[in-house]
Design a protein around this motif. Structure first.
Motif, PDB file in Angstrom:
ATOM      1  N   MET B   1      54.579 -14.846  11.636  1.00 24.44           N
ATOM      2  CA  MET B   1      55.854 -15.406  11.366  1.00 24.44           C
ATOM      3  C   MET B   1      56.674 -15.650  12.723  1.00 24.44           C
ATOM      4  SD  MET B   1      59.198 -14.420   9.162  1.00 24.44           S
ATOM      5  CE  MET B   1      59.723 -13.044  10.274  1.00 24.44           C
ATOM      6  N   LEU B   2      57.156 -16.867  13.047  1.00 23.39           N
ATOM      7  CA  LEU B   2      57.502 -17.278  13.946  1.00 23.39           C
ATOM      8  C   LEU B   2      58.964 -17.413  13.730  1.00 23.39           C
ATOM      9  CD1 LEU B   2      57.058 -18.242  16.993  1.00 23.39           C
ATOM     10  CD2 LEU B   2      56.784 -20.784  16.146  1.00 23.39           C
ATOM     11  N   ILE B   3      59.958 -16.615  14.306  1.00 22.87           N
ATOM     12  CA  ILE B   3      61.361 -16.711  14.511  1.00 22.87           C
ATOM     13  C   ILE B   3      61.881 -17.796  15.631  1.00 22.87           C
ATOM     14  CG2 ILE B   3      63.734 -15.669  14.575  1.00 22.87           C
ATOM     15  CD1 ILE B   3      62.199 -13.123  13.833  1.00 22.87           C
ATOM     16  N   HIS B   4      62.554 -18.923  15.343  1.00 30.69           N
ATOM     17  CA  HIS B   4      62.573 -19.782  16.630  1.00 30.69           C
ATOM     18  C   HIS B   4      64.222 -20.159  16.610  1.00 30.69           C
ATOM     19  CE1 HIS B   4      62.809 -23.113  13.814  1.00 30.69           C
ATOM     20  NE2 HIS B   4      62.125 -22.795  13.130  1.00 30.69           N
ATOM     21  N   SER B   5      64.615 -20.873  17.736  1.00 31.15           N
ATOM     22  CA  SER B   5      65.877 -21.615  17.682  1.00 31.15           C
ATOM     23  C   SER B   5      66.840 -20.589  17.600  1.00 31.15           C
ATOM     24  CB  SER B   5      65.953 -22.492  16.470  1.00 31.15           C
ATOM     25  OG  SER B   5      64.910 -23.721  16.705  1.00 31.15           O
ATOM     26  N   ALA B   6      66.656 -19.439  18.286  1.00 30.82           N
ATOM     27  CA  ALA B   6      67.812 -18.455  18.635  1.00 30.82           C
ATOM     28  C   ALA B   6      68.898 -19.134  19.759  1.00 30.82           C
ATOM     29  CB  ALA B   6      67.502 -17.044  18.914  1.00 30.82           C
ATOM     30  N   LYS B  29      67.361 -18.247  26.592  1.00 28.98           N
ATOM     31  CA  LYS B  29      67.745 -19.283  25.763  1.00 28.98           C
ATOM     32  C   LYS B  29      67.100 -20.102  24.917  1.00 28.98           C
ATOM     33  CE  LYS B  29      71.755 -20.057  28.873  1.00 28.98           C
ATOM     34  NZ  LYS B  29      72.451 -21.041  29.577  1.00 28.98           N
ATOM     35  N   ASP B  30      67.375 -20.524  23.731  1.00 24.84           N
ATOM     36  CA  ASP B  30      66.467 -21.003  22.738  1.00 24.84           C
ATOM     37  C   ASP B  30      65.258 -20.410  22.560  1.00 24.84           C
ATOM     38  OD1 ASP B  30      65.720 -22.946  20.803  1.00 24.84           O
ATOM     39  OD2 ASP B  30      65.083 -24.537  22.320  1.00 24.84           O
ATOM     40  N   GLY B  31      65.313 -19.064  22.190  1.00 27.26           N
ATOM     41  CA  GLY B  31      64.170 -18.248  22.209  1.00 27.26           C
ATOM     42  C   GLY B  31      63.399 -18.287  21.094  1.00 27.26           C
ATOM     43  N   ALA B  32      62.200 -17.834  21.254  1.00 31.21           N
ATOM     44  CA  ALA B  32      61.389 -17.765  19.812  1.00 31.21           C
ATOM     45  C   ALA B  32      60.405 -16.277  20.020  1.00 31.21           C
ATOM     46  CB  ALA B  32      60.513 -18.566  19.549  1.00 31.21           C
ATOM     47  N   LEU B  33      60.067 -15.719  18.816  1.00 30.64           N
ATOM     48  CA  LEU B  33      59.459 -14.418  18.793  1.00 30.64           C
ATOM     49  C   LEU B  33      58.294 -14.569  17.599  1.00 30.64           C
ATOM     50  CD1 LEU B  33      61.880 -11.880  17.890  1.00 30.64           C
ATOM     51  CD2 LEU B  33      60.463 -11.787  20.157  1.00 30.64           C
ATOM     52  N   LEU B  34      57.129 -14.194  18.037  1.00 33.47           N
ATOM     53  CA  LEU B  34      55.982 -14.211  16.786  1.00 33.47           C
ATOM     54  C   LEU B  34      55.848 -12.797  16.387  1.00 33.47           C
ATOM     55  CD1 LEU B  34      53.608 -15.851  15.654  1.00 33.47           C
ATOM     56  CD2 LEU B  34      52.135 -15.059  17.524  1.00 33.47           C
ATOM     57  N   GLU B  51      54.532 -24.664  20.021  1.00 37.75           N
ATOM     58  CA  GLU B  51      53.263 -25.437  20.627  1.00 37.75           C
ATOM     59  C   GLU B  51      52.031 -24.446  20.302  1.00 37.75           C
ATOM     60  OE1 GLU B  51      54.051 -27.657  24.264  1.00 37.75           O
ATOM     61  OE2 GLU B  51      52.069 -27.433  24.649  1.00 37.75           O
ATOM     62  N   ALA B  52      52.346 -23.185  20.550  1.00 37.24           N
ATOM     63  CA  ALA B  52      51.172 -22.188  20.681  1.00 37.24           C
ATOM     64  C   ALA B  52      50.840 -21.858  19.345  1.00 37.24           C
ATOM     65  CB  ALA B  52      51.456 -21.166  21.688  1.00 37.24           C
ATOM     66  N   TYR B  53      52.037 -22.060  18.464  1.00 36.96           N
ATOM     67  CA  TYR B  53      51.639 -21.319  16.974  1.00 36.96           C
ATOM     68  C   TYR B  53      52.003 -22.363  16.074  1.00 36.96           C
ATOM     69  CZ  TYR B  53      50.878 -17.327  19.865  1.00 36.96           C
ATOM     70  OH  TYR B  53      50.364 -16.343  20.712  1.00 36.96           O
ATOM     71  N   PRO B  54      51.621 -23.657  16.019  1.00 32.03           N
ATOM     72  CA  PRO B  54      51.961 -24.791  15.115  1.00 32.03           C
ATOM     73  C   PRO B  54      51.924 -24.625  13.896  1.00 32.03           C
ATOM     74  CG  PRO B  54      50.021 -25.643  16.254  1.00 32.03           C
ATOM     75  CD  PRO B  54      50.143 -24.000  16.906  1.00 32.03           C
ATOM     76  N   ALA B  55      50.920 -23.680  13.367  1.00 35.06           N
ATOM     77  CA  ALA B  55      50.721 -23.801  11.811  1.00 35.06           C
ATOM     78  C   ALA B  55      51.429 -22.363  11.105  1.00 35.06           C
ATOM     79  CB  ALA B  55      49.181 -23.596  11.718  1.00 35.06           C
ATOM     80  N   GLU B  56      52.016 -21.758  12.233  1.00 30.77           N
ATOM     81  CA  GLU B  56      52.727 -20.426  11.906  1.00 30.77           C
ATOM     82  C   GLU B  56      53.956 -20.432  10.770  1.00 30.77           C
ATOM     83  OE1 GLU B  56      51.369 -17.554  13.225  1.00 30.77           O
ATOM     84  OE2 GLU B  56      52.506 -16.255  12.053  1.00 30.77           O
ATOM     85  N   GLU B  57      53.992 -19.808   9.776  1.00 28.55           N
ATOM     86  CA  GLU B  57      54.923 -19.839   8.839  1.00 28.55           C
ATOM     87  C   GLU B  57      56.422 -19.558   9.762  1.00 28.55           C
ATOM     88  OE1 GLU B  57      57.123 -16.817   5.439  1.00 28.55           O
ATOM     89  OE2 GLU B  57      55.439 -16.463   6.495  1.00 28.55           O
ATOM     90  N   THR B  58      57.536 -20.103   9.568  1.00 29.92           N
ATOM     91  CA  THR B  58      58.689 -20.053  10.532  1.00 29.92           C
ATOM     92  C   THR B  58      60.028 -19.404   9.858  1.00 29.92           C
ATOM     93  OG1 THR B  58      59.226 -22.345  10.001  1.00 29.92           O
ATOM     94  CG2 THR B  58      58.008 -21.843  12.183  1.00 29.92           C
ATOM     95  N   LEU B  59      60.805 -19.036  10.770  1.00 31.78           N
ATOM     96  CA  LEU B  59      62.143 -18.426  10.161  1.00 31.78           C
ATOM     97  C   LEU B  59      62.984 -19.145  11.246  1.00 31.78           C
ATOM     98  CD1 LEU B  59      64.091 -16.884   8.461  1.00 31.78           C
ATOM     99  CD2 LEU B  59      63.788 -14.906  10.162  1.00 31.78           C
TER     100      LEU B  59
END
Lengths: 426, 426
Positions: B1-6, B29-34, B51-59
């Motif tokens: 899971m990818l958490i993005h747009s913090a 800033k504008d961080g993300a975590l896998l 970009e690195a994990y385009p198919a990942e489920e996101t939160l």
């Protein structure tokens, strides 16, 4: 609906509690309440009410404490922006003047609020009301005062009307055009005082008739409040504003004695204001004047806590003099961003040496008196609104004893149930 | 899971922060975590990771602050009964001796805990863990010490094992048989000290091998802690217990300098204890000893707050000396029933003059070091547990600035999502 099997039902019946009377909870063991049409229709023991209303739909309080919803009688809940950076500067030892020079202080909130549309104000304020409600506040006073011009002050009051309509909370509005001097009147405080008296109060009065408010119909007159303090409004200016408001029929409130004693609390008593609020450096003479009046003394413990100041409202002296003491959060973006009346209770137990019972009475029936709503809320009595809390505790003294979390299990507002139970369990 | 747009991702990367290093948030800033398999698998900016994990489920963090779960490195979370009546007596001016005479104090909790079955202990403690978790604590140290006999102390530790298994929290256990003298040893404190060293520590060691613990298999050695204080264990007794524990391989902790300075914090440093805790009346010499060691100085701000005492841990002096500072709630039924690390942060900003950034580091990576878990939790780094908070704020400084409520929107523990979002909306 019949709520039954409360370990303790705190009725707070009997009206505002003066002086040494404070702390009479009207406690019923194994109590029950009947709710009809959003109001309290009967109150007694579980066995009495279950026998009298055997077919009634029931809500099992399961040994929880049942009490009136909190009344928060002094907030500035409506604003735009935040002042987190200013908080950090203060921790780093920056002075008030340095913070002002960096664009901080109350006028930074005025800038942000003037820029905000009504919709933006609503969007930023809703989460604060949601927090207050989930921590048990069912009636909340809220002030204008971040506009400091006629248009923005009325927009703030319109926003409060809107929030009163769209949320379950009862929002009781107060006009605080005399909160500070706006930058454009920095050199002419008396001119701004005259503007408040001559233009703003007239515009406010017209607004209440429905001429230009968002409801388009007459609404009750809001309170008019003044910040009587060094650097804000002098005693003479405060009197000018309050007397002008009184001539127009507005009920009054006063911010008094927060940092300097200018005589604001005695003025409040003299004019029959509903309340005098802050009251940190209040003199024995002021306390006597308050005690001889029906003006409620409102302590705001979150403010010295927020500022890490050691001095709180001298509650014991106010009670010894025979005053009516209430407490409030003072929710605001500068000194006290705290929506929780439970936390105000935890503070006053420690720093005003109130017992939990006294603090609860100060946060319910006396708080209702501070906004002249004690005839409709603040206690569990037949005919009053069914604004009720179920606390996740076996004894009311857990309020005060425990701090920093939320002890409210269920909020009932006008008979409607809102549960705080967690979505997840483990 | 990818958490993005913090809005802000606080990584706290780089290990425990000593002295003036405290407060390095490793902010992206504008961080993300896998997250993969309950662990952090990658960290960077939103654009990099999407970009690195385009198919990942996101939160979508939607502009919230993302940070490591809080580590609470000092609690007494497990107990039976409550002491609300004692709190009220204290407010009414009753002395400690009067409270003791009325059956109050720590021994009242010992009486209730001895009587409680394992199941009763679990039932009473679960809501406290639920509260701590919903306020963002994902790893919690918890102590025995309300048994004060071998059987009850081991029952408490078994209860902590059970809660570690059944809840999402990581519970890190500590044996605190040396918390107080039980009534049956009131006249023979040295005999009780010998009992702790000779019988209890041996029994504890056997218990960890799986001989009689509820898992039936070997478990890591818990910490051994001593309350070194006037009225509790002398410095010599504390040394006797800690050295006995050390010989058996137990890692150490010390309650030191809460009311009187007996030398407990220097002893902790000398013996290489993981932490010395409380530290209110700590001397410059003790601070130098701590700073020359890896022993973490743990401030417990909820305790002076709970007691309305004016003195807090001298955090600035500890940092100036070069110490490693952490903070904890000290959650306990006598002086600090508070589950919220957010509230501990609000206190240390005001009463220890920490900035929000320093307080956050003290509540995460340094708190993890205080319980020797900084290799697995306390920061957002690849390989560590995915113990993550989403805060309902746009800027981390809202921690500290705001108080009395819950700013955590979502708790993620080992990659699993628990949302605090209200069940009802308005």
């Amino acid at each position: 609906m019949l709520i039954h099997s409360a370990s303790q039902t705190l009725t707070l019946a009997g009206g505002p509690q003066r002086g040494s009377e404070l702390g009479d909870l009207g406690l019923i063991k194994d109590g029950a309440l009947l709710i009809r049409d959003g109001k309290i229709a009967a109150i007694g023991t579980t066995s009495e009410l279950r026998e009298a209303y055997p077919a009634e739909e029931t809500l099992n309080a399961a040994g929880r404490v049942v009490m009136p919803g909190f009344v928060d009688p002094h907030t500035h809940a409506l604003w735009a922006g935040d002042r987190a950076a200013e908080f950090e500067m203060r921790l780093q030892g920056k002075t008030y003047l340095e913070i002002m020079a960096a664009g901080g202080g109350i006028l930074s909130t005025v800038r942000a609020t003037r820029k905000a549309s009504l919709e933006e104000l609503l969007a930023q304020t809703r989460p604060r009301l949601q927090a207050a409600f989930s921590y048990g506040t069912t009636t909340m006073e809220a002030k204008s005062g971040y506009g400091l011009n006629t248009a923005t002050e009325l927009r703030m009051l319109d926003a409060l009307l809107a929030l009163n309509e769209e949320t379950p909370l009862d929002i009781v509005p107060t006009f605080l055009g005399a909160h500070a001097f706006p930058p454009e009147y920095k050199e002419n405080p008396q001119s701004y005082t005259n503007l408040v008296c001559d233009e703003m109060l007239q515009a406010l009065h017209s607004w209440t008739t429905g001429q230009n408010n968002r409801k388009g119909k007459a609404i009750p007159l809001p309170f008019v409040d003044v910040f009587c303090e060094t650097g804000a409004f002098t005693l003479a200016q405060s009197r000018q504003i309050l007397e002008s408001a009184q001539k127009l029929g507005f009920p009054l409130k006063v911010h008094a004695d927060e940092f300097d004693n200018l005589g604001g609390s005695s003025l409040a008593a003299e004019l029959g204001a509903a309340s005098a609020d802050h009251l940190v450096v209040t003199s024995p003479e002021d306390m006597a004047a308050l005690a001889a009046s029906d003006t409620v003394a409102v302590g705001l413990p979150c403010t010295p806590f927020g500022l890490a100041e050691p001095e709180y409202t001298p509650a014991q002296e106010i009670l010894a003099a025979g005053g009516i003491l209430a407490i409030a959060t003072d929710l605001n973006p500068g000194t006290a961003w705290c929506e929780s009346m439970q936390f105000a209770i935890a503070l006053v137990c420690r720093y005003m040496k109130l017992t939990p019972a006294q603090a609860i009475a100060a946060a319910t029936i006396n708080a209702a008196a501070a906004i002249q709503r004690d005839h409709v809320v603040g206690s569990l009595q037949v005919g009053k609104r069914a604004d009720i809390l179920l606390l996740n505790v076996p004894d009311y003294r857990h309020l005060g004893y425990r701090f920093g979390t939320n002890l409210v299990h269920t909020v009932i507002k006008n008979g409607q149930i809102y549960s705080n139970e967690e979505k997840y369990e483990f």
